[in-house]
Design an enzyme around this catalytic site. Structure first.
Site, mmCIF file in Angstrom:
data_model
loop_
_atom_site.group_PDB
_atom_site.id
_atom_site.type_symbol
_atom_site.label_atom_id
_atom_site.label_comp_id
_atom_site.label_asym_id
_atom_site.label_seq_id
_atom_site.Cartn_x
_atom_site.Cartn_y
_atom_site.Cartn_z
ATOM 1 N N HIS A 265 0.844 -1.198 0.000
ATOM 2 C CA HIS A 265 0.000 0.000 0.000
ATOM 3 C C HIS A 265 0.872 1.238 0.000
ATOM 4 O O HIS A 265 1.926 1.247 0.635
ATOM 5 C CB HIS A 265 -0.912 0.015 1.233
ATOM 6 C CG HIS A 265 -2.112 0.875 1.051
ATOM 7 N ND1 HIS A 265 -2.064 2.238 1.231
ATOM 8 C CD2 HIS A 265 -3.366 0.567 0.674
ATOM 9 C CE1 HIS A 265 -3.264 2.722 0.980
ATOM 10 N NE2 HIS A 265 -4.067 1.747 0.639
ATOM 11 N N ASP A 319 -7.777 -5.494 0.226
ATOM 12 C CA ASP A 319 -8.217 -6.376 -0.856
ATOM 13 C C ASP A 319 -7.800 -7.832 -0.683
ATOM 14 O O ASP A 319 -8.203 -8.687 -1.462
ATOM 15 C CB ASP A 319 -7.703 -5.843 -2.201
ATOM 16 C CG ASP A 319 -8.449 -4.591 -2.600
ATOM 17 O OD1 ASP A 319 -9.632 -4.487 -2.249
ATOM 18 O OD2 ASP A 319 -7.846 -3.712 -3.227
HETATM 19 N N1 CMC Z 1 3.840 -7.858 -4.147
HETATM 20 C C1 CMC Z 1 5.177 -7.928 -4.299
HETATM 21 N N2 CMC Z 1 5.987 -6.851 -4.282
HETATM 22 C C2 CMC Z 1 5.408 -5.665 -4.094
HETATM 23 C C3 CMC Z 1 4.041 -5.517 -3.902
HETATM 24 C C4 CMC Z 1 3.243 -6.675 -3.950
HETATM 25 N N3 CMC Z 1 1.919 -6.609 -3.801
HETATM 26 N N4 CMC Z 1 3.749 -4.209 -3.728
HETATM 27 C C5 CMC Z 1 4.912 -3.552 -3.813
HETATM 28 N N5 CMC Z 1 5.911 -4.436 -4.032
HETATM 29 C C6 CMC Z 1 7.318 -4.131 -4.193
HETATM 30 C C7 CMC Z 1 7.591 -3.584 -5.578
HETATM 31 O O1 CMC Z 1 7.857 -4.613 -6.509
HETATM 32 C C8 CMC Z 1 8.785 -2.705 -5.331
HETATM 33 O O2 CMC Z 1 9.928 -3.537 -5.250
HETATM 34 P P1 CMC Z 1 11.330 -3.021 -5.857
HETATM 35 O O3 CMC Z 1 11.653 -1.786 -5.090
HETATM 36 O O4 CMC Z 1 12.232 -4.162 -5.625
HETATM 37 O O5 CMC Z 1 11.069 -2.739 -7.317
HETATM 38 C C9 CMC Z 1 8.538 -2.168 -3.915
HETATM 39 O O6 CMC Z 1 7.648 -3.087 -3.289
HETATM 40 C C10 CMC Z 1 7.901 -0.797 -3.926
HETATM 41 O O7 CMC Z 1 6.813 -0.819 -4.855
HETATM 42 P P2 CMC Z 1 5.977 0.465 -5.259
HETATM 43 O O8 CMC Z 1 5.106 0.142 -6.405
HETATM 44 O O9 CMC Z 1 6.910 1.638 -5.385
HETATM 45 O O10 CMC Z 1 5.167 0.687 -3.930
HETATM 46 P P3 CMC Z 1 3.872 1.526 -3.786
HETATM 47 O O11 CMC Z 1 3.831 1.962 -2.396
HETATM 48 O O12 CMC Z 1 3.762 2.563 -4.821
HETATM 49 O O13 CMC Z 1 2.783 0.417 -4.115
HETATM 50 C C11 CMC Z 1 0.737 -0.528 -4.644
HETATM 51 C C12 CMC Z 1 1.476 0.479 -3.767
HETATM 52 C C13 CMC Z 1 -0.654 -0.708 -4.040
HETATM 53 C C14 CMC Z 1 0.603 0.025 -6.055
HETATM 54 C C15 CMC Z 1 1.499 -1.858 -4.672
HETATM 55 O O14 CMC Z 1 1.758 -2.324 -3.368
HETATM 56 C C16 CMC Z 1 0.797 -2.941 -5.473
HETATM 57 O O15 CMC Z 1 0.912 -2.959 -6.692
HETATM 58 N N6 CMC Z 1 0.038 -3.857 -4.795
HETATM 59 C C17 CMC Z 1 -0.717 -4.872 -5.471
HETATM 60 C C18 CMC Z 1 -2.056 -4.309 -5.896
HETATM 61 C C19 CMC Z 1 -2.984 -4.073 -4.729
HETATM 62 O O16 CMC Z 1 -3.148 -4.921 -3.855
HETATM 63 N N7 CMC Z 1 -3.637 -2.914 -4.741
HETATM 64 C C20 CMC Z 1 -4.641 -2.557 -3.735
HETATM 65 C C21 CMC Z 1 -4.242 -1.375 -2.925
HETATM 66 S S1 CMC Z 1 -5.334 -1.147 -1.513
HETATM 67 C C22 CMC Z 1 -6.860 -0.762 -2.192
HETATM 68 C C23 CMC Z 1 -6.928 0.548 -2.873
HETATM 69 O O17 CMC Z 1 -6.459 1.548 -2.340
HETATM 70 O O18 CMC Z 1 -7.503 0.607 -3.959
#
Ligand code: CMC
Length: 388
Positions: A265, A319
């Site tokens: 998140h 989720d």
């Molecule tokens: N599984 C594996 N690795 C992850 C995940 C995940 N779900 N989420 C983040 N990471 C890793 C990502 O690969 C990255 O690694 P590296 O630095 O080695 O490249 C690191 O964590 C940072 O990722 P980011 O995309 O910069 O982190 P963020 O804070 O922008 O991500 C997110 C937020 C929600 C987009 C992401 O965690 C994600 O894609 N999650 C899966 C989709 C999901 O469950 N979304 C629902 C969010 S809650 C409901 C809502 O608000 O709608």
């Protein structure tokens, strides 16, 4: 001529950029805390209803009994959808994604409204409430039409959660199912300046009408990194199929740099408090519905993911169990994100109204790094490729 460069910081993803002051929602992403208008999500999930929570979000205070009666009466009066909209739903391809249908239907509501735009904030709230009340009717009507059944009109004297479950099947819903749905709606109603709320705010800042505002939110919510993650998370659990397959799935996903849906998140760097509530509801529902294998598979994925992601701030989010809960309530997977809309309209409305009280057109900048002053080439001498 050289490219113009300004000494600026680019906030990609707008991480940690504040766009307004707000009294609607407070998240402490380090301490697993979420408050709507000062009330903790745990308190609201235990004692409130979706209608009461919506009132709280939109107007700013918990309603008295008569205020709540008036509010629920208003929602009830808006819930029926006009025959023209039903005709439109009948004409849409049955294979359409329900989020596309919802986006189209909410947009169409604006066309049917003789006066869609208004500067009056109370009138804006009224239009949003009409959309909020009609969304369950739209989703269930489309679900029935695409499965060859006739839409069922609202029963009346039921909550948003109860009406939704009733209009899906035509049967009086089980009170515990209604309670679970109601709590799920409370948990999804608001979440500060997330992508879809920001999209709504941007649209509202142009003084566009509420149909356009909410249509923007729907389009933004549907992506798999936002609202669409609940569907993806359930599909993962169904694909994994058994707790014994969970660890190999997680290892494979992480090795191939794939994201585990329902994890991570932008704001929470620890447990999402909504996840904890939904997990408990999911566990109870699994026992009640005899679907413990599904729940145990989700649990095994969670346990394995946490083990392999230890030391990272990637924790389960709302989720990870919402899809399982909806699935156990007998709801089709592609209706999960529309259910999110059915709830989040409250938060979108609250933020839109708060922003419009002191509106400023949202107009950020992009730092231009291309060329300028190029000579205009005749068509026969163009390379047909991107500029070097
Ligand atoms: N599984 C594996 N690795 C992850 C995940 C995940 N779900 N989420 C983040 N990471 C890793 C990502 O690969 C990255 O690694 P590296 O630095 O080695 O490249 C690191 O964590 C940072 O990722 P980011 O995309 O910069 O982190 P963020 O804070 O922008 O991500 C997110 C937020 C929600 C987009 C992401 O965690 C994600 O894609 N999650 C899966 C989709 C999901 O469950 N979304 C629902 C969010 S809650 C409901 C809502 O608000 O709608």
């Amino acid at each position: 001529m050289s490219t113009i460069r300004e000494p600026v910081v680019i906030h990609k993803g707008l991480d940690n950029v504040y766009v307004k002051e707000s009294k609607i929602c407070y998240i402490d992403g380090e301490a697993s805390k979420l408050f709507y208008r000062g009330y903790s999500i745990e308190e609201l999930a235990s004692h409130s209803t979706f209608e009461e929570t919506s009132y709280l979000l939109i107007y700013g205070w918990l309603p008295t009994e008569s205020q709540l009666d008036q509010f629920t009466g208003k929602l009830e009066s808006y819930r029926v959808i006009e025959p023209r909209l039903l005709d439109l739903l009948r004409k849409l391809p049955p294979k359409s994604d329900p989020m596309d249908v919802l986006r189209t239907a909410v947009s169409a509501l604006g066309v049917y409204d003789p006066q869609p735009a208004t500067d009056d904030l109370d009138a804006r709230i009224d239009k949003a409430l009409a959309i909020l009340a009609k969304v369950p009717t739209i989703i269930t009507a489309f679900q029935r039409l695409r499965t060859g059944s006739d839409p069922i009109p609202p029963k009346g004297h039921m909550t948003q959660a109860g009406e939704f479950l009733y209009m899906l099947t035509g049967h009086e819903p089980d009170p515990h199912d209604v309670h679970v749905m109601d709590v799920a709606l409370i948990l999804h109603a608001e979440h500060e300046m997330n992508a879809s709320t920001f999209a709504c705010t941007v649209t509202a800042s142009t003084l566009a009408d509420m149909y356009s505002v909410i249509t923007s939110g729907i389009g933004t919510l549907r992506g798999p990194l936002h609202g669409g993650a609940n569907e993806a998370a359930l599909r993962t659990v169904l694909d994994v199929g058994d707790p014994s397959n969970a660890d190999s799935y997680v290892v494979d996903a992480l090795t191939h740099k794939k994201r585990i849906m329902g994890f991570g998140h932008r704001v929470y760097k620890t447990w999402d408090p909504r996840y904890l509530i939904l997990k408990k509801l999911g566990e109870e529902l699994a026992v009640k519905k005899g679907q413990t294998k599904l729940f145990d598979t989700a649990l095994a994925i969670e346990t394995s993911a946490r083990k392999h992601l230890e030391g990272t701030p990637i924790f389960p989010n709302v989720d990870s169990y919402s899809g399982i809960v909806f699935h156990m309530l007998g709801i089709e997977t592609d209706l999960f994100t529309p259910i999110f809309v059915m709830s989040r309209i409250s938060g979108w409305t609250a933020h839109t109204i708060e922003y419009l009280e002191a509106n400023r057109l949202i107009r950020p900048k992009a730092l231009y790094v291309g060329k300028i002053g190029l000579p205009y080439p005749p068509i026969e001498s163009r390379s047909g490729k991107p500029q070097e």
